[in-house]
Design an enzyme around this catalytic site. Sequence first.
Site, PDB file in Angstrom:
ATOM      1  N   ASP A 194      14.010  27.035  42.728  1.00  0.00           N
ATOM      2  CA  ASP A 194      12.862  26.240  42.301  1.00  0.00           C
ATOM      3  C   ASP A 194      11.624  26.941  42.835  1.00  0.00           C
ATOM      4  OD1 ASP A 194      10.793  24.341  41.923  1.00  0.00           O
ATOM      5  OD2 ASP A 194      12.255  22.711  41.910  1.00  0.00           O
ATOM      6  N   ARG A 254      18.213  17.840  30.833  1.00  0.00           N
ATOM      7  CA  ARG A 254      17.785  17.808  29.431  1.00  0.00           C
ATOM      8  C   ARG A 254      18.630  18.792  28.639  1.00  0.00           C
ATOM      9  NH1 ARG A 254      15.847  13.772  30.731  1.00  0.00           N
ATOM     10  NH2 ARG A 254      13.715  12.965  30.461  1.00  0.00           N
ATOM     11  N   ASP A 286      25.929  15.572  30.145  1.00  0.00           N
ATOM     12  CA  ASP A 286      25.461  14.218  29.854  1.00  0.00           C
ATOM     13  C   ASP A 286      24.328  14.240  28.841  1.00  0.00           C
ATOM     14  OD1 ASP A 286      25.406  11.342  30.330  1.00  0.00           O
ATOM     15  OD2 ASP A 286      23.506  11.682  31.368  1.00  0.00           O
ATOM     16  N   GLU A 311      20.455  14.381  20.201  1.00  0.00           N
ATOM     17  CA  GLU A 311      21.133  13.155  20.636  1.00  0.00           C
ATOM     18  C   GLU A 311      20.908  12.037  19.624  1.00  0.00           C
ATOM     19  OE1 GLU A 311      19.996  12.232  24.639  1.00  0.00           O
ATOM     20  OE2 GLU A 311      20.840  14.069  25.458  1.00  0.00           O
ATOM     21  N   HIS A 315      24.563  10.518  27.648  1.00  0.00           N
ATOM     22  CA  HIS A 315      23.257  10.389  28.303  1.00  0.00           C
ATOM     23  C   HIS A 315      23.175   9.069  29.087  1.00  0.00           C
ATOM     24  CE1 HIS A 315      18.774  11.735  28.038  1.00  0.00           C
ATOM     25  NE2 HIS A 315      19.095  11.296  29.249  1.00  0.00           N
ATOM     26  N   ALA A 348      21.456   7.692  34.132  1.00  0.00           N
ATOM     27  CA  ALA A 348      20.616   6.703  34.818  1.00  0.00           C
ATOM     28  C   ALA A 348      21.111   5.275  34.628  1.00  0.00           C
ATOM     29  CB  ALA A 348      19.177   6.813  34.304  1.00  0.00           C
TER      30      ALA A 348
END
Length: 539
Positions: A174, A235, A259, A264, A282, A285
Amino acid sequence: MTEPTIPIILVCDALAEEGLAILREAGEVRVRTGLPEPDLLREVVDADAIIVRSATQITATVIEAATRCRVIARAGVGVDNIDVEAATRRGILVVNSPAGNILAAAEHAVALLMAAARCIPQGNASTKAGEWDRKSCSGRQIQGKTLGLIGLGNVGSEVAKRGRALGLEVLAYDPYITAERAAAAGAALASFDEVLQQSDFLSLHAVASSETEKLIGAAQLARLKPGAILINTARGSLIDETALIAALREGTLAAAALDVFAEEPTRNTELLSLPNVIVTPHVGAMTHEAQINVALDAARQVVEVLQGKPARWPVNAPPLPPEALQVVAPFLPLAEALARLARGLLIGPLRRLEMTTPADLSPEYLGYVTATALAAVMAGITDETVNAINAPLLARERHIEVAQARRQDARGYTNLLELRLQGDPETVVAGALLDRDIPRIVGIGDYDLDLPPADTALLIWRKSPSRPGFIGRVGTLLGEAGVNISAIQVSHEAPDEVGLMALTVQSAIPEDALAEINNLDGVTMTRVIAFPERQTELS
């Protein structure tokens, strides 16, 4: 005496009862789920607030009809189903709930990792089918292996902590995270290639942007450790699914646990048919606790905004007061352009941002210009939507110092902005507003320029730039690649005898052409900076 109007709060998607209870204490709550747009247009006419999840589309047409609306809340992170630009033009605040489902998303990534490593879905299906095929369900031990993370934001950091608890060594790539913050999450920073080459499990947690689209393609998959497993809960656009299918078929990649998908609901039957692919729809969450958390966050923000208090997680910036528009508006496209340029030159994590503006710009206007630049620098480096309102908060959370100053000395320009980023090394860029408020890049470090922040800029640093033929060679290489050049300029040599040539081109530069330019005699560094087609506009 006129009785105060009770606000009407329209809830368009299913929301946890805990959130609805908070809303009912603040106003009249209307729950209208699953509405087609014609019915939704009628419902929003007298709504003071609108709450959605991911199903309802709040289009520009819907926003135009919502004449009383003051806030639109998304009970979740993404706001793809809300026309944020249209809301901003109407002065409607858009808020989201980025914190409520962080743990759920992290836990799902770890669950997919475990499921793929131990072949749990395959074993479940086989046993239910009446088989007892223990050999084909033989898995892999987790402890002692290496977990690589691409992205170490909120979710990535939580995955790192859980990976360490499982006995995994954790490497993370990162470019916008400091080594100290990575260590706090239990991860060691490494280069992108190092993470690819050393990971037994690679988990993606980068944000979706033009820079990260198909971040994992054929070349990256080929550099993975033999037998590696890929997990994606971020994503779908991060992965080239065609390349992924090939790697899974060829055995370059042992398995993938996904996921999220490029489209989608996914219709990629070729991917879904592979036996070494685990998929979920997906739902990273979607835990009971996360649904309550995001409902509470959204409801509390709506109530606070309706009471005149600032939002905790604003997605868009409210318009400036009319008296500020004439003064500030011309500076904002320039601030964004400088930020895009500086971010492209920055190496290593950002530690400090400083904006210097003309002495006659008032402190509150200076703050808005600084926040605009900060938002543009940070765009794409966090898993939260960044704008001039929430950029300072996100910077503080990442221990990025933000400073601003005004000064009389302005290199001879009346309206000069200078942006300084402290990374490794320090990056300094300057821009000015010329006649009719035309923005120009006028300086990069010690080099003077007159570069329009439009299209794409190719910056080339080269020793002994006075040697003839170099400009022509660059032009030939770009021409052969089908890239049109709008302008070329060469800056004066710096004391170290390295000159800077800046070209404005009208299309993307192919990688092979850029590689050839990098190999030209004397070239020490190149950077390609794509300026946005449209920068900040205020209405």
